[in-house]
Design a protein around this motif. Structure first.
Motif, mmCIF file in Angstrom:
data_model
loop_
_atom_site.group_PDB
_atom_site.id
_atom_site.type_symbol
_atom_site.label_atom_id
_atom_site.label_comp_id
_atom_site.label_asym_id
_atom_site.label_seq_id
_atom_site.Cartn_x
_atom_site.Cartn_y
_atom_site.Cartn_z
ATOM 1 N N LEU A 95 0.823 -1.210 0.000
ATOM 2 C CA LEU A 95 0.000 0.000 0.000
ATOM 3 C C LEU A 95 0.857 1.259 0.000
ATOM 4 O O LEU A 95 1.765 1.404 0.816
ATOM 5 N N GLY A 96 0.570 2.151 -0.927
ATOM 6 C CA GLY A 96 1.282 3.420 -0.982
ATOM 7 C C GLY A 96 2.699 3.353 -1.503
ATOM 8 O O GLY A 96 3.465 4.314 -1.356
ATOM 9 N N SER A 97 3.067 2.244 -2.135
ATOM 10 C CA SER A 97 4.451 2.094 -2.585
ATOM 11 C C SER A 97 4.721 2.696 -3.952
ATOM 12 O O SER A 97 5.858 2.640 -4.437
ATOM 13 N N GLY A 98 3.714 3.252 -4.606
ATOM 14 C CA GLY A 98 3.939 3.935 -5.873
ATOM 15 C C GLY A 98 3.630 3.129 -7.112
ATOM 16 O O GLY A 98 4.124 3.448 -8.199
ATOM 17 N N THR A 125 0.793 2.968 -8.806
ATOM 18 C CA THR A 125 0.018 3.761 -9.748
ATOM 19 C C THR A 125 0.885 4.799 -10.450
ATOM 20 O O THR A 125 0.760 5.019 -11.657
ATOM 21 N N THR A 126 1.777 5.421 -9.714
ATOM 22 C CA THR A 126 2.679 6.407 -10.317
ATOM 23 C C THR A 126 3.547 5.746 -11.378
ATOM 24 O O THR A 126 3.737 6.287 -12.478
ATOM 25 N N GLU A 185 -9.672 4.511 -8.173
ATOM 26 C CA GLU A 185 -8.590 4.278 -7.231
ATOM 27 C C GLU A 185 -7.230 4.636 -7.817
ATOM 28 O O GLU A 185 -6.325 5.055 -7.112
ATOM 29 N N GLY A 240 -2.607 -3.489 -3.026
ATOM 30 C CA GLY A 240 -1.453 -3.444 -2.149
ATOM 31 C C GLY A 240 -1.354 -4.591 -1.177
ATOM 32 O O GLY A 240 -0.272 -4.894 -0.670
ATOM 33 N N ASP A 243 8.670 0.998 -1.329
ATOM 34 C CA ASP A 243 8.704 2.358 -0.796
ATOM 35 C C ASP A 243 9.991 2.563 0.000
ATOM 36 O O ASP A 243 10.139 2.046 1.110
ATOM 37 N N ASN A 250 9.386 4.054 3.615
ATOM 38 C CA ASN A 250 8.623 3.313 4.620
ATOM 39 C C ASN A 250 8.858 1.811 4.632
ATOM 40 O O ASN A 250 8.328 1.113 5.497
ATOM 41 N N GLN A 263 7.599 -1.452 7.085
ATOM 42 C CA GLN A 263 6.609 -2.346 6.481
ATOM 43 C C GLN A 263 7.129 -3.781 6.380
ATOM 44 O O GLN A 263 6.406 -4.733 6.678
ATOM 45 N N LYS A 315 10.276 6.662 -4.342
ATOM 46 C CA LYS A 315 10.443 7.742 -3.355
ATOM 47 C C LYS A 315 11.895 7.914 -2.910
ATOM 48 O O LYS A 315 12.157 8.472 -1.844
#
Length: 346
Positions: free
Chosen positions: A18-21, A23-24, A47, A106, A137, A140, A144, A165
């Protein structure tokens, strides 16, 4: 229309916590003209924020992006979505896409996606897995990987690892995270998200073979510090080394029974084998219960003729695998020379 798309369409899985990029990275991939004939399977358009790229809605679940990519939502079973895409491509309803990219959630375990292509009688004749890209990520991942099993399993099965990131990470974090994921996955290439975009996708189709051809792909001389945290002792990497030739029949029975019994906990197995009667090594690669077709290599990496099998396991003691390997090889006609286990730890 039949000549407009490949006989076996490559399917790439894009995974990451989750939030690891994810989609980017997906947006960057889709912006490359080289992927204008790709089909993308995602969970929900809202999403991933791709709505502003929409050019034409084909039906309720399918749109054509401005880049030319076909993009679909997956609201039911993945196999149904891929079958539907294949059917519409053959009938000329959708553009003749030449690859599929699947973005997982994620918290998803990558294995069910990989096994879909092999398990379905229709899909396995038209599609092939071209590897797994996992985003990590940099900021983080330290927390994680120590706290959650999902990102560790995603990293373990990846064929290509993309550090995201890194531009906002603190000094030394890239090296620290690289060492941590090397403890989980000792040989997958690691790149930064800022690197050449299209090569990230192309690399997944070749990095398995390149790792098999590279003698360094079976050893990790300096994998970095041992992971700390609740799950640090469960997921581990090690290499089983055998000095003598191996009986192929006995090995096949052993690996089949091992994965049948413990496949959920053997996240990855790959190696090169010195098979009795073969002049050159045979490369094997499997993810959990799924084993890919063995590859007959054209040379011995670095002249080293030892058999080397890399395992990434979840909660299994290396010594238990070594004992079973010995037992089954004694059933073969070949006398297997002494072997040893080399832990991928400092």
């Amino acid at each position: 229309m039949a000549d407009a798309f490949p006989a076996f369409t490559p399917v790439t899985l894009l995974t990451g916590f989750l939030g690891s990029g994810k989609t980017t990275l997906l947006r960057r991939l889709l912006a490359d003209p080289a992927l204008c004939n790709a089909a993308v399977l995602i969970n929900e358009f809202g999403e991933v924020g791709l709505d502003h790229h929409l050019l034409e809605r084909i039906d309720e679940d399918m749109v054509l992006l401005q880049s030319g990519c076909l993009c679909c939502t997956v609201r039911g079973e993945l196999v149904d979505a891929i079958r539907d895409l294949h059917s519409k491509r053959e009938r000329g309803i959708v553009p003749p896409f030449d690859r599929i990219i699947i973005e997982s959630t994620g918290l998803a375990d990558p294995f069910p996606v990989l096994s879909t292509l092999k398990a379905d009688p229709v899909l396995r004749h038209h599609f092939r897995s071209s590897g797994v890209i996992a985003t990590v990520d940099t900021v983080n991942a330290g927390t994680q990987l120590a706290a959650y099993r999902e990102p560790m399993r995603q990293v373990a099965v990846a064929d290509l690892l993309v550090l995201t990131k890194a531009d906002i990470a603190e000094a030394g974090q890239v090296a620290q995270i690289t060492a941590m994921i090397r403890q989980i996955n000792p040989d997958a290439p690691i790149v930064l998200a800022s690197d050449d975009v299209i090569s990230l996708l192309e690399d997944t189709t070749t990095c398995r073979a390149e790792a098999m051809q590279s003698p360094g792909g079976f050893y990790c001389d300096d994998p970095g510090p041992v992971l700390a945290g609740e799950h640090s002792g469960r997921i581990r990497s090690f290499v089983l080394v055998s000095e003598g030739t191996i009986d192929w029949t006995a090995f096949g029975i052993w690996l089949t029974m091992l994965l049948n019994r413990h496949g959920d906990r053997i996240l990855r197995v790959k190696g090169i084998l010195n098979i009795e009667g073969e002049d050159f090594p045979v490369a094997i690669h499997g993810v959990q219960h799924l084993v890919h077709t063995p590859v007959h290599m054209q040379s011995w990496p670095g002249g080293d003729r030892r058999s080397r099998i890399v395992f990434i396991v979840d909660g299994i003691e290396p010594a238990a695998i070594e004992r079973s390997f010995d037992a089954f090889n004694r059933l073969g006609v070949t006398q297997v020379a002494p072997r040893r286990i080399e832990e991928m730890q400092p």
